[in-house]
Design a protein around this motif. Structure first.
Motif, short mmCIF file in Angstrom:
data_model
loop_
_atom_site.label_atom_id
_atom_site.label_comp_id
_atom_site.label_asym_id
_atom_site.label_seq_id
_atom_site.Cartn_x
_atom_site.Cartn_y
_atom_site.Cartn_z
N VAL A 60 0.86 -1.17 0.00
CA VAL A 60 0.00 0.00 0.00
C VAL A 60 0.90 1.22 0.00
O VAL A 60 1.82 1.33 0.80
N SER A 61 0.65 2.14 -0.92
CA SER A 61 1.38 3.40 -0.94
C SER A 61 0.38 4.54 -1.08
O SER A 61 -0.72 4.35 -1.58
N PHE A 62 0.78 5.69 -0.60
CA PHE A 62 -0.07 6.86 -0.64
C PHE A 62 0.51 7.87 -1.62
O PHE A 62 1.68 8.21 -1.55
N ALA A 63 -0.34 8.32 -2.52
CA ALA A 63 0.05 9.36 -3.47
C ALA A 63 -0.52 10.68 -2.98
O ALA A 63 -1.73 10.81 -2.79
N VAL A 64 0.35 11.64 -2.74
CA VAL A 64 -0.05 12.96 -2.31
C VAL A 64 0.09 13.87 -3.53
O VAL A 64 1.19 14.07 -4.03
N ALA A 65 -1.03 14.36 -4.02
CA ALA A 65 -1.02 15.18 -5.23
C ALA A 65 -1.22 16.64 -4.89
O ALA A 65 -2.01 16.99 -4.01
N ALA A 66 -0.50 17.48 -5.58
CA ALA A 66 -0.63 18.93 -5.41
C ALA A 66 -0.17 19.59 -6.70
O ALA A 66 0.53 18.98 -7.51
N ARG A 67 -0.55 20.83 -6.86
CA ARG A 67 -0.04 21.58 -8.00
C ARG A 67 1.48 21.66 -7.85
O ARG A 67 2.01 21.71 -6.74
N ALA A 70 3.13 23.70 -5.24
CA ALA A 70 2.72 23.49 -3.85
C ALA A 70 3.15 22.12 -3.30
O ALA A 70 2.80 21.77 -2.19
N ILE A 71 3.91 21.37 -4.08
CA ILE A 71 4.36 20.06 -3.60
C ILE A 71 5.32 20.26 -2.44
O ILE A 71 6.24 21.07 -2.51
N ASP A 72 5.08 19.55 -1.36
CA ASP A 72 5.85 19.74 -0.14
C ASP A 72 6.32 18.39 0.41
O ASP A 72 5.90 17.95 1.46
N VAL A 73 7.20 17.74 -0.34
CA VAL A 73 7.68 16.42 0.05
C VAL A 73 8.38 16.46 1.41
O VAL A 73 8.28 15.53 2.19
N GLY A 74 9.07 17.55 1.71
CA GLY A 74 9.77 17.67 2.99
C GLY A 74 8.81 17.61 4.18
O GLY A 74 9.12 16.99 5.20
N PHE A 75 7.65 18.25 4.05
CA PHE A 75 6.65 18.20 5.11
C PHE A 75 6.21 16.77 5.37
O PHE A 75 6.15 16.32 6.51
N TRP A 76 5.89 16.03 4.31
CA TRP A 76 5.40 14.67 4.47
C TRP A 76 6.48 13.77 5.06
O TRP A 76 6.21 12.91 5.89
N THR A 99 4.84 3.38 1.72
CA THR A 99 5.60 4.46 1.09
C THR A 99 4.63 5.57 0.70
O THR A 99 3.43 5.38 0.64
N PHE A 100 5.17 6.76 0.46
CA PHE A 100 4.36 7.82 -0.13
C PHE A 100 5.15 8.42 -1.27
O PHE A 100 6.37 8.34 -1.32
N TRP A 101 4.44 8.99 -2.21
CA TRP A 101 5.09 9.66 -3.34
C TRP A 101 4.26 10.86 -3.73
O TRP A 101 3.06 10.93 -3.49
N MET A 102 4.94 11.84 -4.29
CA MET A 102 4.30 13.09 -4.69
C MET A 102 3.91 13.00 -6.17
O MET A 102 4.67 12.50 -6.99
N GLN A 103 2.75 13.51 -6.46
CA GLN A 103 2.24 13.47 -7.82
C GLN A 103 1.81 14.88 -8.21
O GLN A 103 1.09 15.54 -7.46
N ARG A 112 -7.10 21.85 -5.55
CA ARG A 112 -5.72 22.27 -5.34
C ARG A 112 -4.84 21.18 -4.73
O ARG A 112 -3.64 21.27 -4.75
N HIS A 113 -5.46 20.19 -4.12
CA HIS A 113 -4.69 19.11 -3.50
C HIS A 113 -5.56 17.87 -3.46
O HIS A 113 -6.78 17.94 -3.52
N ALA A 114 -4.92 16.74 -3.38
CA ALA A 114 -5.65 15.48 -3.33
C ALA A 114 -4.73 14.39 -2.81
O ALA A 114 -3.51 14.55 -2.79
N MET A 115 -5.32 13.30 -2.41
CA MET A 115 -4.56 12.16 -1.96
C MET A 115 -5.32 10.91 -2.38
O MET A 115 -6.55 10.90 -2.37
#
Length: 179
Positions: A60-67, A70-76, A99-103, A112-115
């Motif tokens: 299972v992995s989580f995709a964190v999507a943002a424009r 606005a991608i903030d991989v450091g925060f996650w 795992t998580f990954w930025m999209q 503006r954001h989604a997961m």
């Protein structure tokens, strides 16, 4: 198992009479060496009279999507306590968590954001998992990558991707002969 070549960084978990082996790898970076290690692990298991139950295997992995701006991989990484594996993702340093990954989110979208969640299972389990999700009230949003992957949504519109491991599933990443 610990003596199988290539097991450096692998996580071996023994619980309830079952041994789980999780290989360290990048998000979406299944490589031939991973297939070789998995085959070697399977061979050791068979030599001890044990067979793998692929119906229990998933990631299972989580995709964190943002424009893009606005991608903030450091925060996650910080909030989850994760390490960087590449510029766009994070991994649990203990190997236990998802795992998580930025999209990049399409700037033309009003959102503006989604997961969303990605659930990867053995290729022969993907359609069974799809059927169970549909029977539980889910709906197919996109099946253009089927039978390798489907995008589903719950009644509220929350999305999840069911993907077959790329060990033979057509159209995803690359494929190799199953072990």
């Amino acid at each position: 198992m610990a003596e199988v070549p290539g097991m450096e960084g692998a996580l071996l978990t023994l619980a309830d009479g079952q041994l789980s082996v999780r290989l360290t790898r990048g998000v979406f970076r299944l490589e031939e060496r991973h297939v070789e290690v998995a085959r070697a692990v399977s061979a050791v298991a068979r030599a001890h009279g044990v067979t793998a139950d692929r119906s229990l295997v998933q990631e299972v992995s989580f995709a964190v999507a943002a424009r893009p701006d606005a991608i903030d991989v450091g925060f996650w990484r910080a909030v989850l306590g994760y390490d960087a594996l590449a510029d766009d993702n994070g991994v649990d340093p203990l190997g236990h968590g998802s795992t998580f990954w930025m999209q990049d989110l399409d700037p033309r979208k009003t959102l503006r954001h989604a997961m969303h969640v990605d659930v990867s299972v053995a290729r022969e389990q993907a359609e069974e998992r799809l059927a169970a999700a549909l029977a539980a009230g889910g709906r197919i949003v996109d099946e253009s990558s089927a039978p390798g992957a489907w995008i589903l949504a719950d009644r509220a519109g929350n999305k999840v991707c069911i993907a077959a491991w790329p060990d033979g599933a057509p159209g995803l990443f690359w494929s190799a002969e199953p072990s």
